[in-house]
Design an enzyme around this catalytic site. Structure first.
Site, PDB file in Angstrom:
ATOM      1  N   HIS A  56      36.624  28.674  23.986  1.00 45.81           N
ATOM      2  CA  HIS A  56      35.842  29.807  24.569  1.00 45.81           C
ATOM      3  C   HIS A  56      37.262  30.349  25.701  1.00 45.81           C
ATOM      4  O   HIS A  56      38.060  30.269  26.108  1.00 45.81           O
ATOM      5  CB  HIS A  56      35.221  29.246  25.731  1.00 45.81           C
ATOM      6  CG  HIS A  56      34.566  30.050  26.719  1.00 45.81           C
ATOM      7  ND1 HIS A  56      33.153  30.485  26.139  1.00 45.81           N
ATOM      8  CD2 HIS A  56      35.263  31.208  27.228  1.00 45.81           C
ATOM      9  CE1 HIS A  56      32.618  31.440  27.318  1.00 45.81           C
ATOM     10  NE2 HIS A  56      33.464  31.814  27.903  1.00 45.81           N
ATOM     11  N   HIS A  58      39.243  34.592  26.137  1.00 47.88           N
ATOM     12  CA  HIS A  58      38.303  36.678  25.996  1.00 47.88           C
ATOM     13  C   HIS A  58      39.704  37.261  25.943  1.00 47.88           C
ATOM     14  O   HIS A  58      40.619  36.998  26.412  1.00 47.88           O
ATOM     15  CB  HIS A  58      38.124  37.277  28.144  1.00 47.88           C
ATOM     16  CG  HIS A  58      36.756  36.598  27.535  1.00 47.88           C
ATOM     17  ND1 HIS A  58      35.384  36.847  27.895  1.00 47.88           N
ATOM     18  CD2 HIS A  58      36.847  34.624  28.331  1.00 47.88           C
ATOM     19  CE1 HIS A  58      34.473  36.465  28.246  1.00 47.88           C
ATOM     20  NE2 HIS A  58      35.089  35.136  28.330  1.00 47.88           N
ATOM     21  N   GLN A 151      29.234  41.857  27.641  1.00 46.15           N
ATOM     22  CA  GLN A 151      29.376  41.536  28.794  1.00 46.15           C
ATOM     23  C   GLN A 151      28.513  41.900  30.073  1.00 46.15           C
ATOM     24  O   GLN A 151      28.635  41.444  30.419  1.00 46.15           O
ATOM     25  CB  GLN A 151      31.009  42.396  28.999  1.00 46.15           C
ATOM     26  CG  GLN A 151      31.642  41.987  30.238  1.00 46.15           C
ATOM     27  CD  GLN A 151      32.360  40.589  30.609  1.00 46.15           C
ATOM     28  OE1 GLN A 151      32.944  40.028  30.235  1.00 46.15           O
ATOM     29  NE2 GLN A 151      30.378  40.679  31.431  1.00 46.15           N
ATOM     30  N   HIS A 209      27.557  33.316  26.399  1.00 44.92           N
ATOM     31  CA  HIS A 209      28.001  33.299  28.317  1.00 44.92           C
ATOM     32  C   HIS A 209      26.589  32.846  28.843  1.00 44.92           C
ATOM     33  O   HIS A 209      25.801  33.379  28.902  1.00 44.92           O
ATOM     34  CB  HIS A 209      28.449  33.863  28.983  1.00 44.92           C
ATOM     35  CG  HIS A 209      29.600  33.816  28.898  1.00 44.92           C
ATOM     36  ND1 HIS A 209      30.177  34.691  27.023  1.00 44.92           N
ATOM     37  CD2 HIS A 209      31.009  33.919  29.221  1.00 44.92           C
ATOM     38  CE1 HIS A 209      31.833  34.822  27.494  1.00 44.92           C
ATOM     39  NE2 HIS A 209      31.948  34.825  28.620  1.00 44.92           N
ATOM     40  N   GLU A 212      26.054  30.989  33.854  1.00 47.58           N
ATOM     41  CA  GLU A 212      27.330  31.452  34.677  1.00 47.58           C
ATOM     42  C   GLU A 212      26.948  31.096  35.982  1.00 47.58           C
ATOM     43  O   GLU A 212      27.437  32.345  36.369  1.00 47.58           O
ATOM     44  CB  GLU A 212      28.288  31.733  33.727  1.00 47.58           C
ATOM     45  CG  GLU A 212      29.945  31.497  34.838  1.00 47.58           C
ATOM     46  CD  GLU A 212      30.461  32.760  34.151  1.00 47.58           C
ATOM     47  OE1 GLU A 212      30.695  33.364  33.176  1.00 47.58           O
ATOM     48  OE2 GLU A 212      32.081  32.344  34.586  1.00 47.58           O
ATOM     49  N   ASP A 308      38.960  29.865  28.779  1.00 46.09           N
ATOM     50  CA  ASP A 308      38.985  30.893  29.735  1.00 46.09           C
ATOM     51  C   ASP A 308      39.941  32.239  29.255  1.00 46.09           C
ATOM     52  O   ASP A 308      39.300  33.402  28.518  1.00 46.09           O
ATOM     53  CB  ASP A 308      37.645  30.865  30.285  1.00 46.09           C
ATOM     54  CG  ASP A 308      35.907  31.387  30.491  1.00 46.09           C
ATOM     55  OD1 ASP A 308      36.122  32.426  29.477  1.00 46.09           O
ATOM     56  OD2 ASP A 308      35.462  31.257  31.500  1.00 46.09           O
TER      57      ASP A 308
HETATM   58 ZN   LIG Z   1      34.241  33.770  29.579  1.00 46.53          ZN
END
Ligand SMILES: [Zn+2]
Length: 424
Positions: A56, A58, A151, A209, A212, A308
């Site tokens: 995971h 970005h 996102q 996701h 979270e 992440d």
């Molecule tokens: Zn993430």
């Protein structure tokens, strides 16, 4: 041909030799004969691991720390707002340059497979184009798998669903989502349904996701497990973060975990990020917020740890070192028994590989000859020392090499010196 003599494997086997030929592992076991012409590496009993896997990440945001400003509150929501400020200023060149720089760091750390989410809530899809390009460039050294990640919410953000489909058409591998960021719990559930159906239609994997937050009533993982089962996507779906599970009612979790197991849903915790972003609304006691890693594992659910973020709007630190991630996961989850510490090593190697569905991953005959020689005697010591990667091997070729360091590692009767060199 490459012959590595006398290694220790993560499962504890010692005195193991490995022969790599034509990019694959041709033989592995004790006391193997050395074929003529093979390059021989004396591992001196040190740990040989399959490559690290970051399940995971970005990569579109990485190494953008401070652009256009730093996250003052340190919260997830300010991070998302900050990323929104940065997005219009992004250029493809800068995205590619930062991503390639990060891939250099990754390879040097033996991190040879990364699943990166890429934001599709920008009509230009600049980041998608950039990371598809990077994926091709780095392919000889690193497996980069991309997730189409809305996102700002696939329903909440106008045009996001169309952009997500375009990204998949362009070659992005996995369907992403962010149900807890949609406007309502109902919209969140609806987004899970739409995205799972899209993945089923296209024969793709899913990685959302999911939950979270610190909201004990967030229930999107239940919905994700439900649609996984309904659509026959078992083994192909992952819930990332699942931090709300930390705060959920224990009775409810006792019902939820078997449902996840039944649906074959994987879980990813992101220890560095979860411990810094969660519990921000608490005074004291302050919740840790990471999902219930040992309980998920005990229920038979595959759990990996992700990095992440590295130096981006959400996290100002990080280095591409999955041993740092494993170490934080171990601490936050209090996984301190010998068996649990070894499991934390699996969470940054084999467990992630299962989630990505990597072909030919592992230390077995026929697997790709991809591995990392660490300056540690076993997996636990590797985590403790965040051990130096002495050699990183891809398809049987050494692609990165570091000198051994003087460290807390003292082999009995054989003190490590800074100029410790691999004997040929
Ligand atoms: Zn993430």
């Amino acid at each position: 041909m490459l012959f590595v003599r006398n290694t220790t494997l993560p499962d504890g086997r010692t005195g193991i030799d490995v022969l790599a030929d034509s990019g694959r592992i041709k033989a592995i076991g004790p006391n193997l004969p050395v074929p003529e012409g093979a390059e021989v590496i004396e591992a001196q009993g040190l740990l040989l691991s399959p490559p690290f896997v970051d399940a995971h990440f970005h990569m579109d945001a990485t190494l953008s720390y401070g652009l256009p400003r730093v996250n003052a509150s340190g919260t997830l929501l300010e991070g998302i707002a900050l990323w929104g400020e940065l997005k219009p200023q992004l250029t493809q060149e800068a995205l590619v340059e930062r991503a390639l720089q990060y891939c250099d760091w990754a390879v040097a750390k033996g991190l040879l497979a990364i699943r990166s989410h890429v934001d599709v809530c920008d009509d230009r899809l600049l980041a998608v184009e950039a990371l598809l390009h990077v994926k091709q460039v780095v392919a000889p050294w690193l497996d980069l798998q991309l997730v189409a990640f809305p996102q700002d919410g696939v329903l909440r953000s106008p045009g996001a669903l169309a952009n997500l489909k375009r990204a998949l058409d362009m070659g992005v591998d996995v369907v992403g989502g962010i149900p807890h960021f949609e406007r309502t719990m109902t919209d969140g559930a609806e987004s899970v349904r739409i995205l799972c159906e899209l993945a089923a239609e296209r024969g793709l994997r899913v990685d959302m996701h999911c939950d979270e937050s610190d909201d004990p009533l967030s229930r999107h993982i239940e919905t994700l497990a439900f649609h996984t089962q309904r659509l026959g996507l078992q083994g192909r779906v992952t819930g990332s973060h699942l931090t709300s599970m930390h705060s959920m009612d224990n009775y409810y979790v006792s019902k939820l975990l078997p449902l996840m197991r039944e649906a074959g849903v994987h879980a990813i915790a992101n220890p560095l990020i979860n411990i810094t972003l969660q519990g921000r609304h608490d005074s004291y006691p302050k919740r840790r917020g990471m999902t219930r890693v040992p309980e998920l594992m005990a229920a038979g659910i595959n759990v990996a740890f992700g990095h992440d973020c590295v130096m981006d709007p959400w996290y100002s630190l990080g280095s591409g070192d999955m041993l740092e991630v494993a170490q934080m996961g171990l601490h936050v989850a209090q996984m301190t028994s010998q068996a649990q510490m070894r499991t934390c090593f699996d969470a940054v190697t084999v467990n992630g590989a299962k989630i990505l569905g990597l072909e030919g991953y592992g230390l077995e005959v026929g697997c790709h000859a991809d591995f990392v020689l660490l300056q540690a005697r076993d997996a636990i010591e590797a985590i403790r020392l965040r051990a130096t990667r002495l050699l990183v091997v891809r398809r049987g070729e050494v692609i990165a090499r570091s000198p051994a360091t003087a460290s807390a590692l003292q082999l009995p009767g054989r003190p490590v010196s800074v100029d410790w060199a691999l004997r040929r």
